[in-house]
Design a protein around this motif. Structure first.
Motif, short mmCIF file in Angstrom:
data_model
loop_
_atom_site.label_atom_id
_atom_site.label_comp_id
_atom_site.label_asym_id
_atom_site.label_seq_id
_atom_site.Cartn_x
_atom_site.Cartn_y
_atom_site.Cartn_z
N ASP B 130 0.73 -1.11 0.03
CA ASP B 130 0.12 0.04 0.00
C ASP B 130 0.79 1.23 0.02
N THR B 131 0.40 2.40 -0.53
CA THR B 131 1.20 3.58 -0.60
C THR B 131 0.19 4.55 0.30
N LEU B 132 0.58 4.98 1.31
CA LEU B 132 -0.04 5.61 2.22
C LEU B 132 0.33 7.25 2.41
N ARG B 133 -0.57 8.13 1.95
CA ARG B 133 -0.28 9.55 1.91
C ARG B 133 -0.83 10.00 3.37
N VAL B 197 5.45 -7.95 12.18
CA VAL B 197 6.53 -7.01 11.67
C VAL B 197 5.74 -6.05 10.62
N CYS B 198 5.87 -4.67 10.73
CA CYS B 198 5.33 -3.85 9.59
C CYS B 198 6.30 -2.80 9.44
N ARG B 199 6.83 -2.91 8.20
CA ARG B 199 8.06 -2.13 7.98
C ARG B 199 7.38 -1.22 6.74
N ALA B 200 7.63 0.26 6.87
CA ALA B 200 7.18 0.96 5.75
C ALA B 200 8.43 1.98 5.32
N VAL B 201 8.45 2.27 4.18
CA VAL B 201 9.48 3.19 3.68
C VAL B 201 9.14 4.43 3.18
N VAL B 202 9.91 5.46 3.39
CA VAL B 202 9.44 6.88 3.31
C VAL B 202 9.79 6.89 1.69
N MET B 203 8.67 7.42 1.03
CA MET B 203 8.95 7.55 -0.44
C MET B 203 9.30 8.92 -0.62
N SER B 228 -1.58 29.14 1.21
CA SER B 228 -1.09 28.14 1.87
C SER B 228 -0.63 26.78 1.15
N LYS B 229 0.21 26.09 1.54
CA LYS B 229 0.53 25.03 0.73
C LYS B 229 1.21 23.91 1.42
N HIS B 230 0.27 22.90 2.00
CA HIS B 230 0.64 21.81 2.75
C HIS B 230 1.57 20.89 2.33
N LYS B 231 2.45 20.06 2.85
CA LYS B 231 3.05 19.27 2.33
C LYS B 231 2.87 17.74 3.31
N PHE B 232 3.02 16.61 2.73
CA PHE B 232 2.43 15.62 3.31
C PHE B 232 3.51 14.58 2.91
N THR B 233 3.83 13.58 3.99
CA THR B 233 4.90 12.47 3.70
C THR B 233 4.14 11.17 3.17
N VAL B 234 4.73 10.63 2.34
CA VAL B 234 4.19 9.44 1.59
C VAL B 234 4.90 8.18 1.96
N LEU B 235 4.38 7.37 2.46
CA LEU B 235 4.92 6.04 2.94
C LEU B 235 4.35 4.97 1.96
#
Lengths: 94, 252
Positions: B130-133, B197-203, B228-235
């Protein structure tokens, strides 16, 4: 020494000025504020004056604001297992 | 009036109790009040499982009521996990309960798995790949960093679900300083983090389109523009697996 943990649940807006004064004396300035006072007769009397507005529990130790914040903050739920920079350094050092 | 008729209609429908409904693992959280049902034969006889529990053959518990329920009930002991820091995770040392020992191999044998991981208290239903924003910018991470997601309320597969226990922490398990403060503790409890075990990598970081909000004040012609322009991390969920009993016991 036991303490009263007093939380202001209902605002004193619209109530007689004496109630507001009692809340001020207890250190309750806004709703959901929590203060700790030692279990004494005068504090019990103050609580009786505003008993409809506050939630009271008896606890052994008072908590600081930081401790209370920490207790209600949820867990981050993650930790960094491996940093990309470390991997790169290992690769280049090899 | 309408709600009353709807309620009556529901009562008249005479739905079967939830434990009789198919395709759903019925799981209790605390205690074992209901007898667990026997394990389905294909899972019981699979060589995969017998390899994982060689010394402990599964004996189905005595069941007083018969039903055709395909799934099992797993419980998680309600032990308060110590709070981990961002760098050194906590390692709970409470022994595994018998129901976990019995049912964890079954959950492990059935892939793929899903997980309800909690980040900052918010649940995210994830499976591998899964890709999670995230709805926030995660501080202190770079693209390529590998994260371990160690707080989950549910780990499951198609037929089996491992749920976290009820969050009520007993007073005896609390440290001495928190006596009497149990009612303001966190309301959520989590699955033992040794079990999965759950590993996620920062995309990387994703940004939303610039938003411009016009702010006006009374009796003034000037219109202020707030940008405003927000930023979000994608995993991306790189790995999600359930540990075997040997692995779990090897950790302790």
């Amino acid at each position: 020494m036991p303490y009263f943990r007093i939380t202001l649940l209902r605002s004193a807006i619209g109530l007689p000025a004496k109630r507001t004064g009692v809340l001020q004396a207890l250190g309750l300035r806004k709703r959901m504020a929590t203060v700790y006072h030692p279990v004494t007769q005068d504090v019990a009397g103050q609580i009786m004056k505003v008993k409809e507005l506050v939630d009271v529990a008896e606890v052994e130790y008072p908590l600081t604001r930081g401790e209370m914040k920490k207790m209600r903050t949820p867990d981050p739920g993650y930790y960094v297992e491996r940093r990309a920079g470390d991997v790169r350094a290992e690769f280049e050092g090899r | 009036m309408l709600s009353r008729t709807v309620r009556r209609a529901l009562q008249d429908a005479n739905l079967p109790p939830t434990y009789l409904l198919p395709f759903r693992a019925r799981l209790s959280t605390v205690g074992h009040t209901i007898d667990p049902e026997p394990v389905p034969e294909p899972l019981l006889n699979s060589a995969h499982i017998s390899r994982q529990t060689p010394t402990r053959p599964y004996t189905p518990p005595v069941s007083r009521q018969s039903s055709t329920q395909p799934a099992e009930t797993a419980t998680q002991p309600t032990a308060a996990l110590p709070a981990p820091t961002s760098t050194s995770p906590s390692t709970p040392t409470t022994p595994l309960s018998d129901s976990i020992k019995d049912l964890l191999p079954l959950l492990r044998s059935q892939t793929p798995h899903y997980i309800t991981a909690h980040l900052h208290g918010r649940p995210y239903l994830l499976t591998q790949g899964d890709t999670l924003r995230l709805p926030f910018l995660m501080p202190g991470v770079q693209p390529g960093d590998i994260l371990r997601l160690n707080r989950a309320s549910v780990v499951g597969s198609r037929d089996y679900t491992l749920k976290a226990g009820a969050p009520a922490a007993s007073v005896a398990s609390l440290p001495k300083e928190e006596l009497g403060h149990a009612d303001i503790r966190a309301k959520q409890s989590y699955v033992d983090e040794r079990l999965f075990v759950c590993r996620a990598v920062v995309m990387g970081v994703e940004a939303e389109p610039m938003r411009i909000k016009e702010k006006t004040k009374q009796r003034q012609r000037h219109v202020r523009q707030v940008k405003s322009k927000h930023k979000f991390t994608v995993l991306r969920v790189q790995e999600l697996r359930v540990r075997s009993l040997e692995e779990v016991e090897g950790l302790a």
